[in-house]
Scaffold this motif. Structure first.
Motif, PDB file in Angstrom:
ATOM      1  N   MET A 117       0.857  -1.184   0.000  1.00  0.00           N
ATOM      2  CA  MET A 117       0.000   0.000   0.000  1.00  0.00           C
ATOM      3  C   MET A 117       0.893   1.234   0.000  1.00  0.00           C
ATOM      4  SD  MET A 117      -2.773  -1.138   2.936  1.00  0.00           S
ATOM      5  CE  MET A 117      -3.521   0.513   3.024  1.00  0.00           C
ATOM      6  N   PRO A 118       0.468   2.318  -0.668  1.00  0.00           N
ATOM      7  CA  PRO A 118       1.277   3.544  -0.615  1.00  0.00           C
ATOM      8  C   PRO A 118       1.135   4.242   0.731  1.00  0.00           C
ATOM      9  CG  PRO A 118      -0.731   3.927  -1.853  1.00  0.00           C
ATOM     10  CD  PRO A 118      -0.710   2.461  -1.526  1.00  0.00           C
ATOM     11  N   LEU A 119       2.116   5.051   1.056  1.00  0.00           N
ATOM     12  CA  LEU A 119       2.107   5.831   2.287  1.00  0.00           C
ATOM     13  C   LEU A 119       1.858   7.296   1.929  1.00  0.00           C
ATOM     14  CD1 LEU A 119       4.079   3.264   2.703  1.00  0.00           C
ATOM     15  CD2 LEU A 119       4.840   4.474   4.737  1.00  0.00           C
ATOM     16  N   ARG A 120       0.847   7.883   2.564  1.00  0.00           N
ATOM     17  CA  ARG A 120       0.531   9.287   2.302  1.00  0.00           C
ATOM     18  C   ARG A 120       1.409  10.172   3.185  1.00  0.00           C
ATOM     19  NH1 ARG A 120      -3.483  11.310  -0.379  1.00  0.00           N
ATOM     20  NH2 ARG A 120      -4.691   9.379  -0.267  1.00  0.00           N
ATOM     21  N   HIS A 121       2.107  11.108   2.539  1.00  0.00           N
ATOM     22  CA  HIS A 121       3.007  12.005   3.271  1.00  0.00           C
ATOM     23  C   HIS A 121       2.989  13.373   2.613  1.00  0.00           C
ATOM     24  CE1 HIS A 121       6.434  13.622   5.387  1.00  0.00           C
ATOM     25  NE2 HIS A 121       7.178  13.666   4.293  1.00  0.00           N
TER      26      HIS A 121
END
Length: 222
Positions: A117-121
């Motif tokens: 899953m991508p990480l939101r930053h």
């Protein structure tokens, strides 16, 4: 009860039956060091630090039978900031060239580990992946992993990608000493995260949060 909690109930029952994690039940716990190689402020805020890490097998099948390979590490809070918790990064082997399609590996050396899953930053989405860069001929044998860590160490390259862009170096991870204390550290990438980083999308992160909690409840872990 939320829908995510209900959907995660089988994880609790499975962990209770196995008396250990339902997924990635077998692993080698080690102490190591993460060294950031990306420029400061470039991408994810993953800083150099001592870490505790785990190399694992997803199903826990014996011998060299192909299995989903796992790699996780815990970054401690920066300095003495008691308001911050640890940051757990969990990766698993994926089909070659993909970021989220789980696939069994024939060896830890051949696996490409992905965050799935991508990480939101800071308004952007970031992917994390890792590969073993030191030589290792032990296939999926966790005893061989422990021996390798204790005698020569194991080195991984950690990379990050913005959106669907290409991967670039983020850090080096070196595992140096087997940790004999326990193999049941409750890694949780949703509960334990950097205060500026969140898994995306939110609905899937909610399910993973519930699944990890149910797994801990099922095996009586903290």
């Amino acid at each position: 009860m939320y829908a995510s909690d209900l959907a995660a109930l089988p994880v609790r029952f499975g962990a209770a039956l196995r008396h250990r994690r339902l997924f990635h039940p077998s692993g080698a716990l080690a102490n190591g060091e993460l060294v950031r190689t990306a420029f400061e402020g470039e991408g994810l805020p993953m800083q150099s630090s001592r870490v505790v890490a785990r190399v694992s097998k997803g199903v826990g099948v014996p011998g060299g039978i192909p299995d989903v390979a796992g790699l996780a590490w815990r970054i401690p809070p920066p300095g003495d900031l008691s308001s911050c918790g640890p940051w757990d990064v969990l990766l698993a082997s994926t089909l070659a060239g993909t970021r989220f399609l789980l696939a069994p590996a024939t060896s830890f050396a051949a696996a490409t580990f992905s965050s799935l899953m991508p990480l939101r930053h800071r308004g952007g989405l970031w992917w994390v992946r890792a590969t073993l860069t030191s030589s290792f001929s032990g296939g999926l044998d966790l005893d061989a992993v422990r021996t390798e860590i204790e005698t020569r160490g194991m080195d991984f390259t950690v990379e990050q990608a913005s959106g669907w862009g290409e991967f670039r170096p983020l850090a080096r991870l070196r595992l140096q000493h087997v940790d004999p204390s326990s193999d049941d550290i409750a890694f949780d990438p949703v509960l334990h995260t950097h205060d500026e980083v969140r898994l995306a999308p939110g609905w899937l992160a909610d399910f993973r949060r519930a699944a990890y909690r149910r797994s801990r409840e099922g095996r009586g872990a903290q």
